[in-house]
Design a protein around this motif. Structure first.
Motif, PDB file in Angstrom:
ATOM      1  N   TRP A  97       6.181   4.288   8.495  1.00 33.81           N
ATOM      2  CA  TRP A  97       5.205   3.575   7.674  1.00 33.81           C
ATOM      3  C   TRP A  97       4.893   4.302   6.368  1.00 33.81           C
ATOM      4  O   TRP A  97       4.493   3.678   5.394  1.00 33.81           O
ATOM      5  CB  TRP A  97       3.925   3.294   8.468  1.00 33.81           C
ATOM      6  N   ARG A  98       5.096   5.603   6.319  1.00 38.46           N
ATOM      7  CA  ARG A  98       4.792   6.380   5.111  1.00 38.46           C
ATOM      8  C   ARG A  98       5.668   5.968   3.923  1.00 38.46           C
ATOM      9  O   ARG A  98       5.286   6.158   2.773  1.00 38.46           O
ATOM     10  CB  ARG A  98       4.944   7.876   5.390  1.00 38.46           C
ATOM     11  N   ARG A  99       6.830   5.391   4.199  1.00 35.37           N
ATOM     12  CA  ARG A  99       7.714   4.910   3.128  1.00 35.37           C
ATOM     13  C   ARG A  99       7.268   3.564   2.576  1.00 35.37           C
ATOM     14  O   ARG A  99       7.712   3.161   1.503  1.00 35.37           O
ATOM     15  CB  ARG A  99       9.154   4.763   3.639  1.00 35.37           C
ATOM     16  N   VAL A 100       6.410   2.858   3.308  1.00 35.71           N
ATOM     17  CA  VAL A 100       6.054   1.483   2.967  1.00 35.71           C
ATOM     18  C   VAL A 100       4.641   1.357   2.402  1.00 35.71           C
ATOM     19  O   VAL A 100       4.410   0.621   1.455  1.00 35.71           O
ATOM     20  CB  VAL A 100       6.188   0.581   4.222  1.00 35.71           C
ATOM     21  N   ILE A 101       3.721   2.071   2.989  1.00 37.97           N
ATOM     22  CA  ILE A 101       2.308   1.930   2.620  1.00 37.97           C
ATOM     23  C   ILE A 101       2.016   2.714   1.341  1.00 37.97           C
ATOM     24  O   ILE A 101       2.197   3.933   1.292  1.00 37.97           O
ATOM     25  CB  ILE A 101       1.387   2.414   3.766  1.00 37.97           C
ATOM     26  N   THR A 102       1.559   1.997   0.321  1.00 37.84           N
ATOM     27  CA  THR A 102       1.237   2.639  -0.952  1.00 37.84           C
ATOM     28  C   THR A 102      -0.269   2.651  -1.238  1.00 37.84           C
ATOM     29  O   THR A 102      -0.728   3.434  -2.057  1.00 37.84           O
ATOM     30  CB  THR A 102       1.967   1.935  -2.119  1.00 37.84           C
TER      31      THR A 102
END
Length: 188
Positions: A97-102
């Motif tokens: 999820w760290r790659r997706v959530i901004t």
């Protein structure tokens, strides 16, 4: 079904809900079913001030972290069907999820939720303060803890009892089911 179990099932049907495989898993103890549903609707499904998207993000990420296919598929589909999230993004959420959530608030919330689910004993005031700094109130922090903790319970419950996906809900989503299977295979 008879007695208290019939009453519980009738209550669900009166709300337009079916007796799902998850609900059936509680059939030996109807009071347990009622208590679990009350808790569920207090901390999730619009019962918090976090909003549906944040509740579903917590549910999807924690289920994926715990390798619970049943809930990863269910809540990944809720996110997708809300229309804000494409399947590819939901799959990416389950993988990292760290790659997706901004969004900084969503990021802090999910980071904290994972800590609740994995190493709650390591939570300090600085972890709480991080949530406050991105705009969460103390009530919302309590709700994040409640939602993440509930997801640990219900994911373990579903996996331990071998709860399976209900076909009627996913008739158009075999690609999603396959893509979101993170633990026990959902398709036989």
């Amino acid at each position: 079904a008879t007695g208290a179990l019939k009453e519980a099932y009738d209550e669900l049907k009166a709300q337009g809900r079916s007796v799902s495989s998850l609900v059936s898993a509680y059939s030996l103890k109807p009071a347990f079913l009622r208590a679990a549903r009350e808790l569920s609707h207090t901390v999730t499904f619009g019962g918090s001030s976090l909003g549906e998207r944040k509740e579903e993000l917590i549910a999807t990420v924690i289920a994926a972290r715990l390798k619970c296919t049943f809930w990863t598929v269910n809540h990944g589909e809720f996110l997708r069907r809300q229309g804000e999230t494409e399947l590819e993004e939901v799959v990416a959420l389950t993988e990292d999820w760290r790659r997706v959530i901004t969004d900084p608030a969503e990021y802090a919330m999910l980071e904290f939720s994972e800590q609740v689910a994995g190493d709650a004993w390591k939570i300090t005031e600085s972890n709480i303060e991080k949530l406050r700094k991105v705009g969460f109130s103390d009530l919302q922090i309590l709700e994040i803890v409640g939602a993440a903790s509930y997801r640990v319970y219900i994911s373990k419950f579903a996996d331990a009892l071998g709860v399976e996906l209900d076909d009627e809900w996913f008739t158009d989503s075999s690609d999603a089911i396959e893509a979101l299977s993170v633990g026990r295979p959902a398709l036989k």
